[in-house]
Design an enzyme around this catalytic site. Structure first.
Site, PDB file in Angstrom:
ATOM      1  N   PHE A 142      -9.210  -5.738  -8.212  1.00 24.61           N
ATOM      2  CA  PHE A 142      -9.780  -7.041  -7.885  1.00 24.61           C
ATOM      3  C   PHE A 142     -11.473  -6.723  -7.435  1.00 24.61           C
ATOM      4  O   PHE A 142     -11.591  -5.955  -6.685  1.00 24.61           O
ATOM      5  CB  PHE A 142      -9.374  -7.764  -6.971  1.00 24.61           C
ATOM      6  CG  PHE A 142      -9.834  -9.121  -6.665  1.00 24.61           C
ATOM      7  CD1 PHE A 142      -9.410 -10.333  -7.273  1.00 24.61           C
ATOM      8  CD2 PHE A 142     -10.759  -9.322  -5.705  1.00 24.61           C
ATOM      9  CE1 PHE A 142      -9.994 -11.506  -7.176  1.00 24.61           C
ATOM     10  CE2 PHE A 142     -11.492 -10.549  -5.511  1.00 24.61           C
ATOM     11  CZ  PHE A 142     -11.327 -11.628  -6.287  1.00 24.61           C
ATOM     12  N   ASP A 227     -15.489   0.526  -5.319  1.00 25.51           N
ATOM     13  CA  ASP A 227     -15.534  -0.834  -4.794  1.00 25.51           C
ATOM     14  C   ASP A 227     -15.109  -0.792  -3.354  1.00 25.51           C
ATOM     15  O   ASP A 227     -13.904  -0.896  -3.080  1.00 25.51           O
ATOM     16  CB  ASP A 227     -14.780  -1.932  -5.899  1.00 25.51           C
ATOM     17  CG  ASP A 227     -15.024  -3.432  -4.903  1.00 25.51           C
ATOM     18  OD1 ASP A 227     -15.324  -3.497  -4.006  1.00 25.51           O
ATOM     19  OD2 ASP A 227     -14.497  -4.285  -5.860  1.00 25.51           O
ATOM     20  N   LYS A 256     -18.416  -8.324   2.255  1.00 29.14           N
ATOM     21  CA  LYS A 256     -17.960  -8.828   3.229  1.00 29.14           C
ATOM     22  C   LYS A 256     -18.259  -8.627   4.712  1.00 29.14           C
ATOM     23  O   LYS A 256     -19.181  -9.429   5.180  1.00 29.14           O
ATOM     24  CB  LYS A 256     -16.236  -8.208   3.041  1.00 29.14           C
ATOM     25  CG  LYS A 256     -15.306  -8.658   1.931  1.00 29.14           C
ATOM     26  CD  LYS A 256     -13.972  -8.745   2.233  1.00 29.14           C
ATOM     27  CE  LYS A 256     -13.252  -9.003   0.874  1.00 29.14           C
ATOM     28  NZ  LYS A 256     -13.003 -10.502   0.968  1.00 29.14           N
TER      29      LYS A 256
HETATM   30  N1  PLP Z   1     -14.358  -6.515  -4.440  1.00 28.43           N
HETATM   31  C1  PLP Z   1     -13.166  -6.425  -3.593  1.00 28.43           C
HETATM   32  C2  PLP Z   1     -12.356  -5.266  -3.452  1.00 28.43           C
HETATM   33  C3  PLP Z   1     -12.929  -7.685  -2.987  1.00 28.43           C
HETATM   34  O1  PLP Z   1     -11.618  -7.632  -1.974  1.00 28.43           O
HETATM   35  C4  PLP Z   1     -13.695  -8.969  -3.348  1.00 28.43           C
HETATM   36  C5  PLP Z   1     -13.346 -10.165  -2.376  1.00 28.43           C
HETATM   37  O2  PLP Z   1     -12.165 -10.342  -2.076  1.00 28.43           O
HETATM   38  C6  PLP Z   1     -14.686  -8.706  -4.032  1.00 28.43           C
HETATM   39  C7  PLP Z   1     -15.121  -7.577  -4.604  1.00 28.43           C
HETATM   40  C8  PLP Z   1     -15.538 -10.108  -4.158  1.00 28.43           C
HETATM   41  O3  PLP Z   1     -16.176 -10.276  -3.152  1.00 28.43           O
HETATM   42  P1  PLP Z   1     -17.004 -11.665  -2.955  1.00 28.43           P
HETATM   43  O4  PLP Z   1     -15.933 -12.827  -2.601  1.00 28.43           O
HETATM   44  O5  PLP Z   1     -17.819 -11.384  -1.837  1.00 28.43           O
HETATM   45  O6  PLP Z   1     -17.660 -12.242  -4.109  1.00 28.43           O
END
Ligand code: PLP
Length: 400
Positions: A142, A227, A256
């Site tokens: 994700f 990520d 986050k």
């Molecule tokens: N990458 C990961 C691993 C995430 O858990 C999330 C959001 O939950 C994102 C990217 C996307 O972040 P945002 O919601 O701040 O766009």
């Protein structure tokens, strides 16, 4: 006592007006959260909740940490906005503070406003630096929901209705080096993955996989993008989850909790890759002094209160206790630090509802995983209370 604490706000009105105007994109829970302090949140009717969500993994320092509030208040009174076409003292200091925490030569930054935006940046940067087009990400991964990030996100539920997405993005099984090896070609710019898949159910990769993946990328001149939007900044018991595997990526994405709850995303890359051509990327709000002040305060508090270490030891105790609980509805308990998933043999929604009715907020991760992402400041007594309530709730589910 502040005015919000004293005033009873009309919760039903908040719910109905929001329902009338909301996009509809979010599955909402029936409470208007109006105040937070430490690990607790209050709804408009004065009901208190223990927050095991940190607002989707954001509130690493809990809610309204006094030092964070002070830093934000002081900076708001001094200077809120200043785009990157000018230099700024807070941005300079934040660059230095974050670079000090990062492994290897990760010290070139692009500052933006969310996790998805960090992923967008990372994909663009990888294409620019390698002059190749393909990005390989993982099944179950994700990475956000803007079009580029969504292309790297795997779950068909999120992708449905948005085709065509970015070309040249492929998904291979997670934790499977052979699959990655077969997928890498001369056009591969980067491999993009989480160290622990969060949304997919808190699924960690193995050290062997991560280290071999690092070698594989090096052999093929492919950039490794990690990520760490969810796992970063102490969540898993270390400043960054990649440190557990002694692997340094070429590009790291953060988001986050990095600014303690203010919106910030960061793309960091190895300085040997170079800098971006002028005008090739940008963001109006990226790196504004207000979020930089919040992010500096967040890094300082994480350090001073030794919160990554606290997440490691409290997480270990929590994992041990939950793993010691054997029940037919509980399939497995996984995680690192204060990022924990309980895989159930039933849907998680009724468990979440029941916990909420008992004053505990938790998250789902996929249809059957109960995910705990408490603030890193959480005290042992609150974790003990949470563990007891979770165990009791699962036991009661059987009788429902
Ligand atoms: N990458 C990961 C691993 C995430 O858990 C999330 C959001 O939950 C994102 C990217 C996307 O972040 P945002 O919601 O701040 O766009």
């Amino acid at each position: 006592m502040d005015s919000i604490h004293e005033t009873v706000i009309d919760q039903a009105n908040i719910l109905s007006v929001e329902d009338d105007h909301t996009s509809g994109a979010y599955p909402k829970r029936p409470a208007a959260i109006v105040r937070g302090e430490g690990v607790h949140l209050w709804d408009a009717e004065g009901r208190r909740y223990l927050d095991l969500t940190s607002g989707q993994g954001v509130a690493l320092l809990g809610h309204t940490h006094p030092e964070l509030v002070k830093a934000v208040q002081e900076q708001a009174a001094r200077l809120i906005t200043c785009p990157e076409i000018f230099y700024n003292d807070l941005r300079q200091a934040f660059y230095e503070d974050l670079a000090e925490k990062l492994p290897g030569n990760l010290s070139r930054f692009f500052l933006c406003n969310s996790g998805a935006e960090a992923i967008e940046g990372a994909i663009k940067i990888a294409r620019l630096f390698t002059e190749r087009t393909q990005v390989i990400s993982t099944r179950g991964g994700f990475h956000g929901r803007t079009l580029g990030a969504l292309s790297a996100t795997w779950n068909p539920r999120y992708r449905k209705g948005f085709d065509p997405l970015l070309p040249d993005i492929q998904h291979v099984p997670f934790n499977d080096l052979e699959a990655m090896q077969s997928a890498i070609s001369e056009k591969t710019a980067a491999v993009l993955l989480e160290v622990i898949q969060g949304e997919n159910g808190v699924i960690p990769c193995s050290t062997e996989y991560m280290q071999n993946l690092r070698r594989l990328c090096d052999q093929h001149g492919v950039l490794l993008i990690l990520d760490e939007v969810q796992t970063g900044l102490g969540r898993t018991g270390r400043w960054f989850a990649c440190l557990q595997h002694e692997v340094t990526p070429n590009i790291l994405c953060l988001g986050k909790g990095i600014a303690g709850g203010l919106p910030m995303g960061v793309v960091v890359w190895d300085r040997s890759l170079g800098t971006l051509p002028s005008g090739s990327h940008g963001s109006t709000f990226g790196g504004n002094p207000l979020v930089c002040a919040a992010a500096r305060a967040t890094l300082r508090i994480l350090e001073e209160e030794q919160l990554p270490q606290a997440a490691a030891s409290n997480g270990e105790t929590l994992l041990e206790e939950l793993r010691g609980f054997h029940h037919p509805l509980l399939r497995e308990v996984r995680g690192a630090g204060l990022m924990i998933g309980l895989e159930l043999r039933q849907r998680v929604t009724p468990v979440l509802k029941k916990l909420m009715s008992q004053g505990i907020l938790a998250l789902p991760a996929g249809p059957t995983v109960l995910r705990l992402l408490p603030p890193l400041i959480i005290a042992r007594k609150d974790l003990e209370f949470a563990t007891e309530e979770i165990i009791r709730t699962i036991e009661e589910m059987e009788n429902d």
